[in-house]
Design a protein around this motif. Structure first.
Motif, PDB file in Angstrom:
ATOM      1  N   LEU A 141       3.363  -3.501   3.884  1.00 26.70           N
ATOM      2  CA  LEU A 141       2.443  -4.514   3.384  1.00 26.70           C
ATOM      3  C   LEU A 141       3.500  -5.718   2.822  1.00 26.70           C
ATOM      4  N   ALA A 186      -1.201  -2.632   9.409  1.00 28.20           N
ATOM      5  CA  ALA A 186      -1.468  -3.591   8.712  1.00 28.20           C
ATOM      6  C   ALA A 186      -2.185  -4.817   9.395  1.00 28.20           C
ATOM      7  N   TRP A 191      -2.465   3.966   1.510  1.00 26.09           N
ATOM      8  CA  TRP A 191      -1.152   3.264   1.527  1.00 26.09           C
ATOM      9  C   TRP A 191      -0.618   3.821  -0.005  1.00 26.09           C
ATOM     10  N   ARG A 204      -0.568   6.583  -4.411  1.00 22.33           N
ATOM     11  CA  ARG A 204      -1.610   5.964  -3.509  1.00 22.33           C
ATOM     12  C   ARG A 204      -1.859   4.621  -4.262  1.00 22.33           C
ATOM     13  N   SER A 253       2.224   3.140   5.001  1.00 23.60           N
ATOM     14  CA  SER A 253       1.486   4.103   5.298  1.00 23.60           C
ATOM     15  C   SER A 253       1.858   4.728   6.542  1.00 23.60           C
ATOM     16  N   ARG A 306       3.643  -0.972   9.464  1.00 26.49           N
ATOM     17  CA  ARG A 306       3.194  -0.059   8.547  1.00 26.49           C
ATOM     18  C   ARG A 306       3.654   0.012   7.268  1.00 26.49           C
TER      19      ARG A 306
END
Length: 814
Positions: A360, A391, A375, A323, A386, A358
């Motif tokens: 980044l 986003a 994330w 994470r 995620s 989803r």
């Protein structure tokens, strides 16, 4: 009353599944108090014999009083009785709690509002369960509101429900079903308390009779319940996870793949890519600033598999330890510790208009990210994704540690590929020979892998006569050959995929990245629009890792914001070594290169600290065959537990045969060492007798309960035709047992290890090979003990269930 208690227990055990959602334990005790309040209200309703519809009303009143005392006591009369002020206070806390839930990601902090919402929700479920199970007598249907509690963490959290918590919740529901069953049986008449026995005592009517033994039915129900829980936990753990198929086609892609729940929603990037490039009016996708004010490519997807017609992406895997909130991301694959890096911090703001994104957009290689939500980073590609957050409208900071490279440095890299995954080199056997021949021609004079990569890039941007155009039809299976040999016209997707394939042909691991170019400078921020959507190849070099290349023509005749990386151009003599490795920068304005051990921690930018590089987290991309092998090994170990237990028991008894011990081995051993006769001084005889009894049971020659030791020895000798030594050995054991049991002074009894071994060998010689193998791998004597332990455990449950009945019977007798 039993059903009311069982309903409360079932509700609270199901509420335990909520624990991963909270950062603390206040909700636990508050929810327990709410459940107890509902149980007390249910008991009061039963005591007063209220109608079924009135019980929920009493439960709501009890819950209201409890919540008032717990969260608004200062506004209540006598700390308990609700008032107008307490109602306003509770309503305000509910509004704050709802806002906090929308604002925080799990695990959420235990604010007063969130705790109030959770407590009230658990109490509401408890009231519904009590109504359905205890009032309407539909215990099975009570599982639906309990399931609602389980679905909350299942839909919010990406991790599966903890199996210990699932077992506790399942046991609570089974307890509710058992209580309902006993209530129904209790309506037939007085419960019979004696289990597994037949009696000639007078029945309820005064006449002699035989009471029915229903213990088998109860045992069967409990066994089925426990077996169902075990299967529900073990079977999913043994099944392999499913992965989606590839989707990135060479040419215009079809429909995308999507997911829900804990699946990753991945739209077709190529269809979206061309659609964005073809928009008549570009739309802003994101803006960013960075510490060196240089444009950088922002990668979203990394596609790593190619089957001759399409590139696809291996399903990313994000472990809990990866994470973004846990600190630095996994180390970039292939980047050596001795390579100097330039530290850059980029602040990104995503547009609110972006839908269903989803992943980044990030510069590569990202080392640490500050972002709200759950994330996670994929270890292999460093894509950050995620399963529950999007986003759109998101703002985040990302720290990158970019290798500061020059052409001279790259020329001297080792040709060894290290432990790079073979999928980055995989090509189909039926790849066009013309494409292979063209690749050999372009890279014929290259003396290194880096030089071959630069030759390929220049082939597309300078020497090959390629034209940039969105009007292309790369749909067929020969699209790659047509683009390279005949048409030589396309947009970034064709250029990126073609160079990645040609790189693999010369032995350079490659993949295709999809994202955005660095955009254009607007004021003090860089602006990235839909017209900056882009695809480019990434090539792997041992020691520096994955590097981006740019084969797509740029400028007015190509994709305007595309930039050739500085490390692929001849190095000007006056500019030293400082260059930026990303395709979005061609200057040396990056931060001064630093060693990775001296990087600043993004979470500690306001104080002294270093960015820990750490090691790679455990790789979750285990092959399917390895998972099957581990599962089979675990299953084999479980199956060998009875054999191991039998071996331990036998070794313990054999060690006892030559000297004295004090602990009994089984029922007969217990009789011997309990003080009868002289057994306390001859526990080795008890061990020998217990081992002989298990041997007979394992070989299917079980001793009859009425059979004396002497009768057993005589039967074995005659039935299995023992030789003289074997007959003497079994007779010696039987004689020793009788002397210990019945003689006042048994006299001296010698070691019995040799006699027991002789009898075991004689018995084994009379049985089949299959029976002997079963006696070793799955000994019936051990299974008998395990079965007995299970029955004693179930008997304990029955004792708990019968406590109230026995007390009532005793009171009636008095």
């Amino acid at each position: 009353m039993r059903l009311t208690f069982a309903s409360g227990v079932a509700t609270f055990t199901a509420a335990m599944l909520l624990y991963p959602l909270f950062d603390g334990g206040t909700w636990f005790w508050s929810s327990l108090g709410a459940v107890l309040a509902v149980v007390a209200a249910g008991l009061l309703s039963s005591r007063l014999s209220l109608p079924a519809w009135a019980a929920p009303v009493v439960g709501v009143a009890a819950t209201w009083i409890y919540l008032t005392a717990s969260f608004a006591a200062g506004e209540a009369w006598a700390l308990l009785v609700p008032t107008k002020g307490s109602v306003v206070e509770l309503a305000g806390l509910l509004g704050v709690g709802w806002t906090d839930i929308q604002r925080f990601a799990a695990p959420v902090p235990e604010t007063t509002g969130i705790t109030l919402l959770t407590t009230g929700g658990v109490a509401l479920i408890a009231i519904i369960v009590d109504l359905v199970a205890a009032r309407l007598r539909r215990a099975a249907l009570a599982g639906l509101p309990l399931l609602a509690l389980a679905t909350v963490p299942a839909t919010i959290l990406p991790d599966p429900i903890s199996w210990p918590a699932f077992i506790v919740a399942a046991l609570g529901f089974i307890g509710l079903l058992i209580a309902d069953g006993r209530e129904r049986v209790g309506h037939w008449g007085r419960a019979v308390l004696v289990r597994r026995t037949r009696t000639t005592a007078p029945a309820a009517g005064g006449a002699p009779g035989v009471r029915a033994d229903t213990s088998g039915l109860r045992l069967s129900g409990k066994r089925i319940g426990f077996a169902a829980i075990a299967l529900a936990v073990l079977v999913p753990a043994a099944l392999p996870a499913m992965e989606p198929v590839s989707f990135f086609t060479f040419g215009v892609g079809g429909s995308g793949t999507g997911g829900q729940g804990n699946s990753i929603s991945i739209p077709n990037p190529i269809a979206n890519l061309k659609g964005r490039l073809e928009q008549p009016v570009p739309q802003v996708v994101l803006t960013y600033t960075n510490t060196d004010d240089q444009p950088r490519y922002l990668r979203i997807y990394a596609l790593d598999t190619f089957d001759g017609q399409q590139f696809g992406m291996t399903q990313p895997k994000g472990a809990p330890q990866n994470r973004t909130e846990n600190g630095p991301l996994p180390a970039p694959p292939g980047l050596g510790q001795s390579v100097k890096v330039a530290n850059v911090v980029t602040n990104v703001q995503i547009s609110e208009e972006i839908a269903e994104l989803r992943f980044l957009p990030l510069p590569y290689p990202a080392r640490q990210i500050r972002v709200d939500g759950d994330w996670r980073a994929d270890v292999d590609s460093l894509m950050v994704f995620s399963t529950r957050d999007e986003a759109a409208g998101l703002g985040y900071e990302v720290a990158t540690s970019e290798p500061a490279l020059t052409p001279d440095t790259l020329e001297t890299l080792p040709e060894d590929r290290g432990e790079v995954d073979p999928r980055y080199l995989q090509l189909p056997d039926d790849l066009s020979p013309e494409v292979r021949a063209l690749t050999e021609t372009v890279t014929a004079d290259a003396t290194s892998s880096y030089e071959a990569a630069v030759r390929l890039q220049e082939f597309f941007t300078k020497d090959g006569g390629f034209t940039y155009s969105l009007r292309t039809a790369g749909h067929s299976t020969s699209a790659l050959r047509d683009f390279l040999i005949r048409d030589r016209m396309g947009y970034c997707e064709q250029f990126a995929a073609s160079m990645a394939v040609m790189a693999r042909l010369v032995g350079i691991p490659s993949r295709v990245a999809i994202g955005f170019t660095g955009g254009t400078k607007t004021g003090d921020r860089w602006t990235v629009g839909t017209n900056d959507s882009h695809s480019w190849p990434e090539l792997y070099f041992e020691g520096v890792g994955w590097l981006a290349f740019e084969p797509t023509p740029s400028g007015s005749l190509g994709q305007g914001s595309a930039r050739v990386p500085a490390y692929t151009q001849p190095q000007p003599r006056a500019t030293g070594e400082a260059t930026t490795p990303t395709p979005g920068s061609t200057s040396s304005a990056a931060d001064e290169p630093q060693d990775p051990q001296q990087q600043r921690n993004l979470r500690e930018l306001d104080r002294e600290g270093t960015l820990a590089t750490g090691g790679l987290p455990p790789d979750e991309s285990m092959p399917l065959i390895a998972k099957i092998g581990l599962g089979a090994a675990a299953l084999l170990l479980v199956l060998l537990i009875p054999a191991l237990a039998r071996l331990i028991t036998r070794n313990r008894r054999v060690r006892t045969l030559g000297w004295k011990v004090s602990e009994p081995s089984d029922e007969l051993t217990a009789r011997m060492v309990s003080g009868q006769g002289a057994a306390g001084r001859h526990s080795s005889v008890a061990a020998a007798w217990a081992e002989l009894d298990d041997i007979l049971y394992d070989y299917g020659m079980a001793r009859q309960p009425s059979e004396t030791p002497r009768a057993l020895a005589r039967r074995l000798t005659q039935q299995y035709e023992f030789d003289a030594d074997s007959a003497a050995a079994v007779t010696a054991i039987a004689s020793a047992v009788e002397r210990v049991l019945f003689a006042r002074d048994p006299g001296r009894i010698g070691p019995m290890r040799k006699d027991l071994r002789q009898v075991r060998q004689a018995l084994a010689a009379t049985t089949s090979r299959g029976r002997r193998v079963r006696a070793v791998l799955m000994p019936p004597s051990t299974l008998r003990r395990l079965r007995g332990m299970g029955e004693r455990l179930l008997d304990g449950f029955d004792l708990l269930e019968n406590i109230r009945l026995r007390r009532t019977a005793a009171q009636k007798g008095s």
